[in-house]
Design a protein around this motif. Structure first.
Motif, PDB file in Angstrom:
ATOM      1  N   GLY A 146      10.481   1.544  -1.314  1.00 43.92           N
ATOM      2  CA  GLY A 146       9.337   2.427  -1.110  1.00 43.92           C
ATOM      3  C   GLY A 146       9.156   3.383  -2.270  1.00 43.92           C
ATOM      4  N   ALA A 147      10.263   3.944  -2.755  1.00 44.57           N
ATOM      5  CA  ALA A 147      10.181   4.859  -3.898  1.00 44.57           C
ATOM      6  C   ALA A 147       9.683   4.135  -5.145  1.00 44.57           C
ATOM      7  CB  ALA A 147      11.553   5.476  -4.164  1.00 44.57           C
ATOM      8  N   ALA A 148      10.115   2.884  -5.324  1.00 47.15           N
ATOM      9  CA  ALA A 148       9.676   2.106  -6.485  1.00 47.15           C
ATOM     10  C   ALA A 148       8.175   1.875  -6.449  1.00 47.15           C
ATOM     11  CB  ALA A 148      10.417   0.772  -6.525  1.00 47.15           C
ATOM     12  N   GLY A 185       0.813  -1.202   0.000  1.00 46.96           N
ATOM     13  CA  GLY A 185       0.000   0.000   0.000  1.00 46.96           C
ATOM     14  C   GLY A 185       0.855   1.264   0.000  1.00 46.96           C
ATOM     15  N   ARG A 186       0.256   2.393  -0.333  1.00 46.67           N
ATOM     16  CA  ARG A 186       1.008   3.644  -0.394  1.00 46.67           C
ATOM     17  C   ARG A 186       1.514   4.056   0.983  1.00 46.67           C
ATOM     18  NH1 ARG A 186       1.032   6.625  -4.847  1.00 46.67           N
ATOM     19  NH2 ARG A 186       1.348   8.542  -3.666  1.00 46.67           N
ATOM     20  N   ARG A 187       0.736   3.776   2.022  1.00 40.06           N
ATOM     21  CA  ARG A 187       1.204   4.125   3.368  1.00 40.06           C
ATOM     22  C   ARG A 187       2.467   3.344   3.713  1.00 40.06           C
ATOM     23  NH1 ARG A 187      -3.178   4.068   8.079  1.00 40.06           N
ATOM     24  NH2 ARG A 187      -3.989   5.630   6.614  1.00 40.06           N
ATOM     25  N   THR A 188       2.482   2.048   3.381  1.00 37.75           N
ATOM     26  CA  THR A 188       3.682   1.233   3.605  1.00 37.75           C
ATOM     27  C   THR A 188       4.842   1.750   2.776  1.00 37.75           C
ATOM     28  OG1 THR A 188       2.321  -0.720   4.059  1.00 37.75           O
ATOM     29  CG2 THR A 188       4.626  -1.100   3.485  1.00 37.75           C
ATOM     30  N   ALA A 189       4.557   2.133   1.533  1.00 45.01           N
ATOM     31  CA  ALA A 189       5.609   2.640   0.651  1.00 45.01           C
ATOM     32  C   ALA A 189       6.244   3.909   1.221  1.00 45.01           C
ATOM     33  CB  ALA A 189       5.040   2.905  -0.742  1.00 45.01           C
ATOM     34  N   TRP A 190       5.413   4.817   1.702  1.00 47.36           N
ATOM     35  CA  TRP A 190       5.955   6.039   2.295  1.00 47.36           C
ATOM     36  C   TRP A 190       6.760   5.740   3.553  1.00 47.36           C
ATOM     37  CZ3 TRP A 190       6.838  10.375   0.070  1.00 47.36           C
ATOM     38  CH2 TRP A 190       6.017  10.840  -0.956  1.00 47.36           C
ATOM     39  N   ALA A 191       6.304   4.753   4.340  1.00 43.29           N
ATOM     40  CA  ALA A 191       7.043   4.368   5.547  1.00 43.29           C
ATOM     41  C   ALA A 191       8.399   3.784   5.193  1.00 43.29           C
ATOM     42  CB  ALA A 191       6.221   3.360   6.356  1.00 43.29           C
ATOM     43  N   PHE A 211      19.060   1.681   3.021  1.00 43.66           N
ATOM     44  CA  PHE A 211      18.939   2.462   1.801  1.00 43.66           C
ATOM     45  C   PHE A 211      18.095   1.714   0.772  1.00 43.66           C
ATOM     46  CE2 PHE A 211      20.494   3.736  -2.424  1.00 43.66           C
ATOM     47  CZ  PHE A 211      20.297   5.105  -2.353  1.00 43.66           C
ATOM     48  N   GLY A 212      18.268   0.398   0.695  1.00 45.79           N
ATOM     49  CA  GLY A 212      17.463  -0.415  -0.212  1.00 45.79           C
ATOM     50  C   GLY A 212      15.987  -0.380   0.130  1.00 45.79           C
TER      51      GLY A 212
END
Length: 372
Positions: A270-272, A215-221, A264-265
């Protein structure tokens, strides 16, 4: 080109997630460009040694933040492998048959580069080349194969790790680093991270294939937390700022992977995830999608032969009778960087020649006429 793009567009399955293929192409592109920019073959007293501009110009470390894309590749690899295994099982294909087909596709192209460079090394030694030079060149070509060994191992254990939460291998990385750097343990402890470190994005990819942790929330985290953790480890815990190895440096974030490069990965993963929607809109254009498909169909050839292409150009450059800037000179000043950028198109042409000669090993004896 328009006709080819049209054929690729019409043969692409409607449910194909084009953004995933684009991420894999970007990951391979980052590896190739990174090696070409941060690896220098310096001719010194008739011998060749490998150097890095990051050693004499540490302020270029941010370049490695852009070009260190291994986590991205393992993320996509975990997603595609887990999805492929699930699809095979749905078709009634057993694990053994699926694994043999998968490994054959991965390992067939490796045989050609290993055999060729084995012959080249023997010939160079027979003709009187210095052992240091031969070792430097062969190591430059063969050392990236560590990635394939790890990827093959993770592919083989996919049924066991597909449901593993990424926090567990992340904890192993943290403990191994604490044992090395905090407790003063032996250096070999860190090599546990060669599997555990890349298992983190691989497990994220497998969870993505199951529609979990995506989800986007997980991605931002992941983006914010991973970036903050990596920055803290570099600023206050003594980890190198470069996310790739630097010859002569006391600590490498890459060999073996450290907590800093894994954090960093996570930020990259998350950015991907956040980039998926824009990528899908961009890849709706047939010409751009065709380029991504061609890059993916040649991914192994590009990965395996890009160092050979750089070596070939460097060797041919010796015919000029003098060291050429950005090709044979030491990477000790910013002028080297600008000169090296000018050589990138030449490296690309040499890589295209390698592709013409060796792409058949990646394709086997089948004609690839559609996006897979």
């Amino acid at each position: 080109m328009r006709e080819m793009a049209r054929r690729v567009e019409t043969t692409t399955p409607p449910g194909r997630d084009r953004a995933v293929d684009a991420l894999r192409a970007l990951a391979i592109g980052g590896v190739v460009l990174g090696h070409w920019l941060v690896t220098a073959l310096v001719v010194d007293s008739g011998n060749v040694r490998v150097a890095s501009p990051l050693r004499d110009m540490p302020y270029l470390a941010p370049v490695s933040w852009v070009l260190q894309t291994m986590a991205l590749f393992f993320l996509v690899g975990g997603q595609m492998t887990a999805q492929g295994l699930a699809s095979a099982r749905a078709r009634g294909v057993g694990y053994g048959r699926w694994l043999r087909a998968r490994l054959a596709r991965l390992l067939r192209p490796v045989v050609a580069v290993v055999l060729l460079w084995g012959v080249v090394a023997v010939l160079m030694l027979a003709l009187g080349a210095d052992l240091t030079t031969v070792n430097a060149l062969v190591k430059l070509v063969w050392s990236p194969l560590w990635f394939l060994l790890v990827y093959v191992a993770l592919t083989a254990v996919t049924p066991l790790v597909a449901g593993l939460h990424p926090v567990w291998p992340l904890a192993v990385v943290a403990v191994a680093d604490w044992a090395r750097f905090g407790w003063g343990g032996p250096e070999w402890v860190g090599w546990v991270n060669l599997a555990a470190g890349w298992l983190v994005p691989y497990c994220l990819g497998a969870a993505w294939a199951r529609d979990r942790l995506c989800g986007r929330r997980t991605a931002w985290a992941l983006l914010a937390g991973g970036a903050a953790a990596a920055a803290a480890l570099v600023l206050w815990a003594g980890y190198p700022a470069s996310m790739v190895g630097v010859p002569g440096a006391p600590i490498s974030n890459q060999a073996p992977p450290t907590l800093a490069v894994v954090a960093f990965g996570l930020a990259q993963c998350g950015a991907a995830r956040l980039a998926l929607a824009p990528l899908r809109r961009l890849l709706a254009r047939p010409a751009i999608w065709a380029g991504v498909v061609l890059a993916n169909l040649s991914a192994m050839t590009i990965f395996l032969w890009h160092q050979t292409a750089m070596i070939a150009v460097t060797a041919l450059g010796l015919l000029a009778g003098r060291p050429l800037p950005g090709l044979h000179s030491a990477p000790s000043a910013v002028t080297w960087v600008f000169a090296r950028v000018g050589w990138l198109p030449v490296f690309a042409l040499a890589l295209f020649a390698c592709w013409g000669a060796f792409h058949g090993y990646e394709r086997g004896h089948r004609q690839e006429t559609r996006a897979r």
